[in-house]
Each structure stands twice: as C-alpha cells, then as structure tokens.
Motif scaffolding. Structure first.
Motif, PDB file in Angstrom:
ATOM      1  N   SER A   1      -3.324  -1.686   7.921  1.00  0.00           N
ATOM      2  CA  SER A   1      -4.316  -1.009   7.084  1.00  0.00           C
ATOM      3  C   SER A   1      -3.734   0.097   6.215  1.00  0.00           C
ATOM      4  O   SER A   1      -4.349   0.503   5.217  1.00  0.00           O
ATOM      5  CB  SER A   1      -5.406  -0.411   7.974  1.00  0.00           C
TER       6      SER A   1
ATOM      7  N   VAL B   1       0.358   5.447   1.267  1.00  0.00           N
ATOM      8  CA  VAL B   1      -0.546   6.368   1.953  1.00  0.00           C
ATOM      9  C   VAL B   1       0.063   7.770   1.952  1.00  0.00           C
ATOM     10  O   VAL B   1       1.272   7.941   2.088  1.00  0.00           O
ATOM     11  CB  VAL B   1      -0.822   5.893   3.402  1.00  0.00           C
TER      12      VAL B   1
ATOM     13  N   VAL C   1       1.231   5.432  11.763  1.00  0.00           N
ATOM     14  CA  VAL C   1       0.566   4.686  10.697  1.00  0.00           C
ATOM     15  C   VAL C   1       0.427   3.224  11.104  1.00  0.00           C
ATOM     16  O   VAL C   1       1.380   2.619  11.613  1.00  0.00           O
ATOM     17  CB  VAL C   1       1.351   4.782   9.368  1.00  0.00           C
ATOM     18  N   ASP C   2      -0.739   2.658  10.858  1.00  0.00           N
ATOM     19  CA  ASP C   2      -0.993   1.235  11.104  1.00  0.00           C
ATOM     20  C   ASP C   2      -0.446   0.437   9.923  1.00  0.00           C
ATOM     21  O   ASP C   2      -0.937   0.582   8.795  1.00  0.00           O
ATOM     22  CB  ASP C   2      -2.497   0.999  11.250  1.00  0.00           C
TER      23      ASP C   2
ATOM     24  N   TRP D   1       0.839  -1.191   0.000  1.00  0.00           N
ATOM     25  CA  TRP D   1       0.000   0.000   0.000  1.00  0.00           C
ATOM     26  C   TRP D   1       0.878   1.246   0.000  1.00  0.00           C
ATOM     27  O   TRP D   1       2.057   1.204   0.331  1.00  0.00           O
ATOM     28  CB  TRP D   1      -0.985   0.032   1.168  1.00  0.00           C
TER      29      TRP D   1
ATOM     30  N   LYS E   1      -3.313   3.152   7.301  1.00  0.00           N
ATOM     31  CA  LYS E   1      -4.025   4.375   7.662  1.00  0.00           C
ATOM     32  C   LYS E   1      -3.268   5.149   8.740  1.00  0.00           C
ATOM     33  O   LYS E   1      -2.687   4.555   9.658  1.00  0.00           O
ATOM     34  CB  LYS E   1      -5.439   4.058   8.156  1.00  0.00           C
ATOM     35  N   VAL E   2      -3.315   6.485   8.634  1.00  0.00           N
ATOM     36  CA  VAL E   2      -2.745   7.342   9.670  1.00  0.00           C
ATOM     37  C   VAL E   2      -3.708   7.343  10.851  1.00  0.00           C
ATOM     38  O   VAL E   2      -4.875   7.706  10.726  1.00  0.00           O
ATOM     39  CB  VAL E   2      -2.540   8.778   9.157  1.00  0.00           C
ATOM     40  N   THR E   3      -3.216   6.921  12.028  1.00  0.00           N
ATOM     41  CA  THR E   3      -4.085   6.771  13.199  1.00  0.00           C
ATOM     42  C   THR E   3      -3.903   7.875  14.233  1.00  0.00           C
ATOM     43  O   THR E   3      -4.769   8.060  15.091  1.00  0.00           O
ATOM     44  CB  THR E   3      -3.846   5.414  13.883  1.00  0.00           C
TER      45      THR E   3
END
Length: 333
Positions: free
Chosen positions: A157, A124, A153-154, A122, A159-161
């Motif tokens: 996934s 992001v 970041v996870d 991925w 995604k920025v958490t």
C-alpha cells in the motif's frame, strides 16, 4: 650413529627445503579484486547499495548525482542510470513484491520501483533525511531510518504502519532474524548510543552508550554468537558488543571514515570500508579480533555491499581527481 656435524648438516638441509616449499606456495589474500565497473557520468558522493538476486542486478545510490545506477552483476557491467531521485541514500530489495525501495534524503520520501521496468509504483513521505532501508522478509515489511526514528512501511500500500520513536537521526540499523528486535546506531560527537527497539510493540527497550568510541555509523550482526559489530569514526575503531546485555566485549583499530561494514560468517571475517581509501579485513577468533589485511581502494570510497551467496564484496568508488566513478568487485578467498 651419525656424527654431530652430519646431523647439523641434515637439520640445515631440511630447514632450507621447508623454507623453499613455503615460499613456493602462492600467498592467498582474503580479498581479490576481480572486476572494475565504470559508472559513466556519475559525480558526487555515492551512498548505499542493494543486490537483486533474482535479476542479478546491483543497485547503487548515487546520492550526489540524484540517480540510481543499475549494474548487471552477472556480467559486471553498467546497465542503466535511473534519474528522478533526490539525494538517494538507502536501497533495499523487497523480493516478495518484485520491487526496489529507495530512500530520498532531500525530500524525506521512500520510493518503490518495479524491479522489472524500474517504473515508480508509489512514493510516501517518511521524514527528514530518509536514509537506510531494510526489508524484513519474515513479515514482508520495509523499515526506513529518518529523523525521529524508524518507520515501518507496507510495500503493497505504501503506507507507514508503525513508528519506533528515536530522538535524533538513526544511521545504520539491523533487523534481528531470529527475534523481533532492531538495533540502530545513534551517533553523536559527545554521546553515541545503540538503540534497541521491539518491532512488534514499536517501543524502545534499551539504550547502550558504553561503546568505547563515538560517531558510530555502520553496523552488522552475528546472531549466532550474539554480537553487534559497530564501526566508529572517533576514534576509528570496530567495537563488538553483546547483543543481549550491550556489554562491550572487544574493540580494535580500523580504517577511518567508515560508512559500511559487513560480517562474513563463513570465514569469520569483518569487512570495514573506509573513506581513507581502504577496506580492512578483520579476522575473528572468539573474542579476539585482529586485522589480517588492508586492501587499497580510493579516497572517499566508504560504502559497499557484501553478497554472501556469491562471496563478493562490492565497493562504491566516487569520482575524484579526474578519475571516474566506479564499483570495484572483490572475491573472498
């Protein structure tokens, strides 16, 4: 009783024997170069490195070449050149996910690669000039420095958490292993700071500006002694701060144009890599730090990686003056 003349002769003889014995002992340099690994067709600036212990691979961010170079660390040989990046700067190994995270400065993205196939899992968006990357093995999360702060970041996934907001662009940052803090360098020509953040709350808890120098780029931690080591460019110095109070404890002249430094806890050495073309080896004795060796590399070589498990220091050397890019491997004595 021996006469004074005889006693003097014996003293002189013993001194000569001790001097000869000392000269016969081979001198031990703190760093010994054991290999040179050519990076074929790599041009431009080289940024940070990461080590994958499971696969015995070294990853090199060839920023000016828009590639990530893969080195077989077991054989000290170039393995593969990975294209498709956009000014790769920071690299980290997310060992629990079998992945390599690469920050692209030009696009402001974080890209996750499979450690086996090198395929992208991925990508992001992070922020402008995405730079240094760290992996928190305790919480299994990635942290990236970019314009505006530190971004969590996870890896699963993509995604920025969470974000720790910081005005400006943080350079090197370090995650506290025995706690929840993160220390980040915020360099500046007029005012330079270390920003201390809380990784749980995502807030800034302290700012330290009494560094004794400016343009602080690289950083290392000694958590046992509660010290933060920073490398400055204006002037070229290494500074040691108390990690609890931020008080400046000591500073010492070091190699110029540094972009990476590392603390070797076993030997109490600090390795400062500078673009002047040297690695300074600094010895720590309590609050006293002194240079014990200056190892020649090449002008422009200012990044690298210390791997404590193998006592190896890798130094990235960019192509210059008709000399090709390479990684030099040093072994700590």
């Amino acid at each position: 009783m021996h006469s004074p003349t005889l006693r003097n002769a014996i003293v002189i003889l013993l001194a000569a024997l001790l001097s000869s014995a000392a000269q016969a002992q081979p001198s031990r340099e703190p760093l010994k170069q054991i290999a040179t690994i050519a990076l074929p067709n790599v041009a431009g600036r080289i940024d940070h490195l990461a080590f994958d212990a499971q696969h015995q691979r070294l990853f090199v961010a060839a920023l000016g070449n828009d590639t990530v170079e893969v080195v077989d660390a077991a054989r000290n040989a170039h393995l593969k050149s990975l294209p498709g990046f956009h000014e790769p700067q920071g690299i980290a190994v997310a060992s629990d996910f079998g992945a390599i995270a690469v920050a692209n400065g030009d696009t402001g993205t974080l890209q996750l690669l499979d450690a086996e196939t090198f395929a992208t899992r991925w990508t992001v968006d992070i922020g402008g000039d995405a730079d240094n990357v760290r992996y928190d093995s305790a919480t299994k999360e990635l942290y990236v420095a970019a314009e505006g702060g530190l971004y969590r970041v996870d890896p699963q996934s993509g995604k920025v958490t969470k974000t720790i907001p910081i005005d400006g662009h943080p350079e090197s940052f370090q995650l506290e292993v025995g706690g929840k803090r993160v220390f980040a360098n915020l360099p500046g020509v007029v005012s330079s700071q270390i920003v201390v953040g809380d990784r749980e709350s995502g807030s800034v808890v302290a700012r330290w500006s009494s560094l004794g120098c400016r343009s602080n780029y690289p950083m290392a931690l000694d958590e046992m002694a509660m010290r933060v080591f920073i490398g400055c460019r204006l002037p070229a110095r290494l500074a040691a701060l108390d990690s609890g109070s931020g008080d400046l404890k000591t500073s010492v002249d070091s190699v110029g144009d540094t972009d990476d430094l590392f603390f070797d806890a076993a030997r109490q050495h600090i390795y400062v890599i500078g673009g002047e073309g040297f690695v300074d080896v600094l010895q720590r004795h309590g609050e006293t730090i002194e240079r014990v060796a200056r190892v020649a590399t090449r002008a422009g070589a200012r990044t690298g990686l210390w791997v404590a498990t193998t006592s190896s220091l890798y130094v990235a050397v960019p192509a210059r003056d008709r000399q090709g890019a390479e990684v030099r491997v040093f072994e700590a004595e």
